[in-house]
Design a protein around this motif. Sequence first.
Motif, mmCIF file in Angstrom:
data_model
loop_
_atom_site.group_PDB
_atom_site.id
_atom_site.type_symbol
_atom_site.label_atom_id
_atom_site.label_comp_id
_atom_site.label_asym_id
_atom_site.label_seq_id
_atom_site.Cartn_x
_atom_site.Cartn_y
_atom_site.Cartn_z
ATOM 1 N N LEU A 27 87.636 -30.763 62.225
ATOM 2 C CA LEU A 27 88.036 -29.681 61.315
ATOM 3 C C LEU A 27 88.783 -28.573 62.062
ATOM 4 O O LEU A 27 89.717 -27.982 61.529
ATOM 5 N N GLU A 28 88.363 -28.291 63.302
ATOM 6 C CA GLU A 28 89.049 -27.260 64.091
ATOM 7 C C GLU A 28 90.496 -27.662 64.367
ATOM 8 O O GLU A 28 91.375 -26.817 64.470
ATOM 9 N N ARG A 29 90.732 -28.972 64.502
ATOM 10 C CA ARG A 29 92.095 -29.477 64.741
ATOM 11 C C ARG A 29 92.925 -29.400 63.465
ATOM 12 O O ARG A 29 94.093 -29.049 63.496
ATOM 13 N N ILE A 30 92.288 -29.758 62.333
ATOM 14 C CA ILE A 30 93.047 -29.831 61.066
ATOM 15 C C ILE A 30 93.252 -28.440 60.468
ATOM 16 O O ILE A 30 94.344 -28.089 60.048
ATOM 17 N N TRP A 31 92.172 -27.637 60.403
ATOM 18 C CA TRP A 31 92.255 -26.305 59.779
ATOM 19 C C TRP A 31 91.737 -25.212 60.720
ATOM 20 O O TRP A 31 90.674 -24.614 60.463
ATOM 21 N N PRO A 32 92.470 -24.929 61.803
ATOM 22 C CA PRO A 32 91.983 -23.860 62.703
ATOM 23 C C PRO A 32 92.117 -22.492 62.045
ATOM 24 O O PRO A 32 93.068 -22.240 61.300
ATOM 25 N N ARG A 33 91.147 -21.611 62.297
ATOM 26 C CA ARG A 33 91.174 -20.262 61.726
ATOM 27 C C ARG A 33 92.070 -19.342 62.535
ATOM 28 O O ARG A 33 92.711 -18.452 62.021
ATOM 29 N N ASN A 176 85.776 -22.788 64.926
ATOM 30 C CA ASN A 176 87.058 -22.154 64.610
ATOM 31 C C ASN A 176 87.694 -22.880 63.427
ATOM 32 O O ASN A 176 88.741 -23.502 63.536
ATOM 33 N N VAL A 177 87.017 -22.811 62.303
ATOM 34 C CA VAL A 177 87.449 -23.539 61.110
ATOM 35 C C VAL A 177 87.790 -22.552 59.994
ATOM 36 O O VAL A 177 87.034 -21.607 59.751
ATOM 37 N N ALA A 178 88.924 -22.773 59.371
ATOM 38 C CA ALA A 178 89.337 -21.901 58.264
ATOM 39 C C ALA A 178 88.624 -22.366 56.991
ATOM 40 O O ALA A 178 89.150 -23.172 56.226
ATOM 41 N N PRO A 180 87.687 -22.134 53.296
ATOM 42 C CA PRO A 180 88.350 -21.443 52.182
ATOM 43 C C PRO A 180 87.596 -20.157 51.808
ATOM 44 O O PRO A 180 86.352 -20.148 51.796
ATOM 45 N N THR A 235 92.157 -13.078 62.194
ATOM 46 C CA THR A 235 93.109 -13.811 63.032
ATOM 47 C C THR A 235 93.631 -12.953 64.185
ATOM 48 O O THR A 235 94.177 -13.483 65.141
#
Length: 278
Positions: A27-33, A176-178, A180, A235
């Motif tokens: 998830l950190e790779r796909i949707w990093p915050r 470090n996941v964005a 929603p 951010t």
Amino acid sequence: MNESMTGSADLVKAGVFVGLLLGLLLLERIWPRRQVEGGWIRWARNVGLITLSTITLRIIVPAGAVVMAAATTWGVLHRADWPAPFEFVLSLILLDLAIYWQHRWFHLVPWLWRAHRVHHSDTGFDVSLGVRFHPFEILPSFAYKLAVIVLLGVSPVAVATYEAMLLGFSLWTHANVAVPIWLDRALRWIIVTPDWHRVHHAVHMDESNANFGNILSVWDRLFGTAKEQPRDGHTTMMIGLPEFRAPRDQRILSLLWQPFRDPAPTLMPSASTEDPKP
Ligand SMILES: [Zn+2]
């Protein structure tokens, strides 16, 4: 009996750890915050630190909390005659309340802060921060947890469950996941989310002295330590401690030595007066 108990608890913990770690890494790779600097070397240092801490703890206390829980019978809950499912849930809630206060004391008591600040001195915020704990933090944490378990009379199953949950939440809340915004808003009413916990890692002291909860966020609301958003925005906010920002401070030997160091005073980054931004 005891060995199989420790073995099963360790197996559950290892399963939660590996499964969540891999899922959160993805998830950190796909949707990093936000952007995290430091690369694999920062990861190696954080993982190295927890490896040393775990080995130290196991050498000093080989048995583990689950076995300790099984060995005692005089805690408060052993005397109560409540239905087992109620006692189980109550145990998890009370343990989380106790760990909330443990975290507050680690910020309040100077020698405990010296150990806990190693965790806070990371200038990055990702899943590897969830395991960055100095041996001198792990040892008093374990002693405190043990005292709480014995006094409350928590069952071995509840201890094993809470330990696996605590480890899982340590990974999740530092990820470090964005998440929603709508989901974060819904979850943070009850549980700690990465955005909620990131405030606790802000370089500003008023923010790092907030959001102490580990699993339930309700304790911070109840005891007046909740801060919904960081004033500098998620951010762009600065993570870490103002006095440990040099690259040499992040080397593994420096991290191990950090509790004994009196850092040279440095200027606190100027506090922004802007409104909090999500
Ligand atoms: Zn803290």
